[in-house]
Design an enzyme around this catalytic site. Sequence first.
Site, PDB file in Angstrom:
ATOM      1  CG  ASP A 125      -1.605   1.175   1.631  1.00 51.42           C
ATOM      2  OD1 ASP A 125      -2.777   1.188   0.715  1.00 51.42           O
ATOM      3  OD2 ASP A 125      -1.344   2.330   2.338  1.00 51.42           O
ATOM      4  CD  GLU A 131      -1.936   2.185  -3.684  1.00 50.93           C
ATOM      5  OE1 GLU A 131      -2.933   3.056  -3.722  1.00 50.93           O
ATOM      6  OE2 GLU A 131      -1.796   2.855  -2.632  1.00 50.93           O
TER       7      GLU A 131
HETATM    8  C1  NOJ Z   1      -4.040   3.056  -0.541  1.00 51.75           C
HETATM    9  C2  NOJ Z   1      -5.490   2.647  -0.255  1.00 51.75           C
HETATM   10  O1  NOJ Z   1      -6.324   2.033  -1.440  1.00 51.75           O
HETATM   11  C3  NOJ Z   1      -6.543   3.293   0.414  1.00 51.75           C
HETATM   12  O2  NOJ Z   1      -7.777   2.798   0.477  1.00 51.75           O
HETATM   13  C4  NOJ Z   1      -6.131   3.968   1.646  1.00 51.75           C
HETATM   14  O3  NOJ Z   1      -6.926   4.515   2.406  1.00 51.75           O
HETATM   15  C5  NOJ Z   1      -4.531   4.990   1.308  1.00 51.75           C
HETATM   16  N1  NOJ Z   1      -3.734   4.008   0.647  1.00 51.75           N
HETATM   17  C6  NOJ Z   1      -3.847   5.034   2.789  1.00 51.75           C
HETATM   18  O4  NOJ Z   1      -3.524   3.708   3.275  1.00 51.75           O
END
Ligand code: NOJ
Length: 609
Positions: A249, A322
């Site tokens: 993430d 991500e």
């Molecule tokens: C990306 C995640 O996909 C999202 O849902 C989240 O709010 C943020 N990162 C913070 O962790």
Amino acid sequence: MVLAHRSSSALKSIAVALIATVMVLTAGGQSATTKPTTSATTQSTEQNWWKNAVIYEVYPRSFQDSNGDGIGDLNGITAKLDYLKELGVDAIWLTPVYPSPQVDFGYDISDYRNIDPQYGTLADFDRLIAEANKRHIRVLMDMVMNHTSDKHAWFLQSRSSRNNPYRDWYVWHDGKGETATSKGEPPNHWQSLFGHSAWQWDEKTRQYYYHKFYIQQPDLNWNNPTVHKAFQDIVAFWLKRGVSGFRFDAITTLFEDPTLADEGVVRDQNGNVVINAYGDPQLDNSKTDNLPGVHQVMQQMRATVDQFSNDKFPGTRVLIGETYLHNVQELLTMYGPQDKPEFQLPMDTQVGFINKLDVSAFRSKLNDAETKLDSHVPLLVFDNHDNPRLDIRYGDGIHDDDIQRVISTMLFASRGAALFYYGDDIGMKTTPPKRKEDVKDPIGITGWPREKGRDGERTPMQWDASQNVGFTTGTPWLPVPPIARQNNVATEGSNPNSLFAWYQNLIRLKKTVPAFEHGSNVMLDTQNNKVLSWARQSQGAPQVFISVNFTAEPQTVNLAASNSLTVSNSASVEARKLKTLLKSPGGADPQSLSEIKLGPYGVYIGELR
Ligand code: NOJ
């Protein structure tokens, strides 16, 4: 970063920031056969499974509730594994299921080695893995390393005193102009992607802590080697339980510029400062995103994960990132140098978040993925739990299902791994809250009405046409949209022209047609700005041709004339027959490559014989 994009321009441009012999019956009744299994291919499948993988993102809270509390859970997911098998997925990625105060619905983790009681227990998790394994479905977890919950024991320690051993696990700074009686100003003007200052004053120890996301999500200090070690241990804990990999993430936000230099302000074409949905000037994130330290972290992480082997759960463990980045060059760096690999599959958000049906943009970005990633495997993705669903970003409200056929064809018929979001398989639509008082996602409260939050893309999976769509016997945590009466698994499963059937057919082709397994992508008819066409070419395998119509009008394409067509004897191309592998409902079977007729937003996939 994706959520920054989300808030910077309304709904439209959102980018947050097996093998057995199978007969594939397509919607049009066509067929394709696969090669038989051998033990050598089985072994190679275990090692290479991720290279052509079909990965399904499950948002556990919204997938299936097994205990009637209105919130999805692990046992619910286990109960739906047969559905996922039928759809043809290789792996599921679970968004966070760890204990969490759920401020950010699991992305605020308070214990990395357990399961939130809302979602079940570690025993339920082990059962999910075992049942998934029986069906050749791998389970990937979300790994949130940028921040923890403010309720995590590490942060409770860290904020307890300036001398606490955990103090340096988080990012603490003095305020500007602080005195014994005043907290002064935050250390600089950096902003949270979720609105307003990224600095939160902590009265007890009289310093500010940094949070890229919610106040309840303090950032970890990745300059502290103990933090690295802690996460390597956490990752090992889950690998031992049979996890096949992780989605990392917010990975590009691990580091911040130590000088605390201010970030640039984004201006529009007229030179005016862009104001985001939270009423703040939009910053360029240049000092808090994609700083180089992330590469060393991921090289160490990859080395840790690569060492791991588990006889019970064989196969390569995969690291997904991500990675919302500015361009393909930045994306390439995320694979890491050859001798120090990082991610196998950093998400290619360049393609999927173009957010408008523009043939030349897709041609160019898909071509970049093919030619500018040094033969690495692209991970294409068009949709997730942070962005409005495909209907809002690509649909026209009239041909949404056909447009989704166009999108999903680019996803599954291109080289690489494919990641898609629960509910795409049945054409779920974005259903944002109508009233501020109904909003669950806090950014929807801070940003209302410009930013309505992410509830709209997180509504319950639509299993059937009943009142609560088969999701729960209780009251669903988010309301079920009226379209669920038509778009649901029960209704679509029996309709050969449904989106479900389309996804299933595309996935089967991806897994069974040799040119789809590893063939390169070659763009064809490259001046055409209405139809995107490409070929999949693999030595020794019949070529496959794909054409997708990006317009609401019928189109005809002649691929035999394409300059890019690299077949041995182009003179004979005209004469050779195309065998239809898949076509949009009602589409025609062309006789040859020289005249492929497509209906509005029509798709044709054929193999050259
Ligand atoms: C990306 C995640 O996909 C999202 O849902 C989240 O709010 C943020 N990162 C913070 O962790």
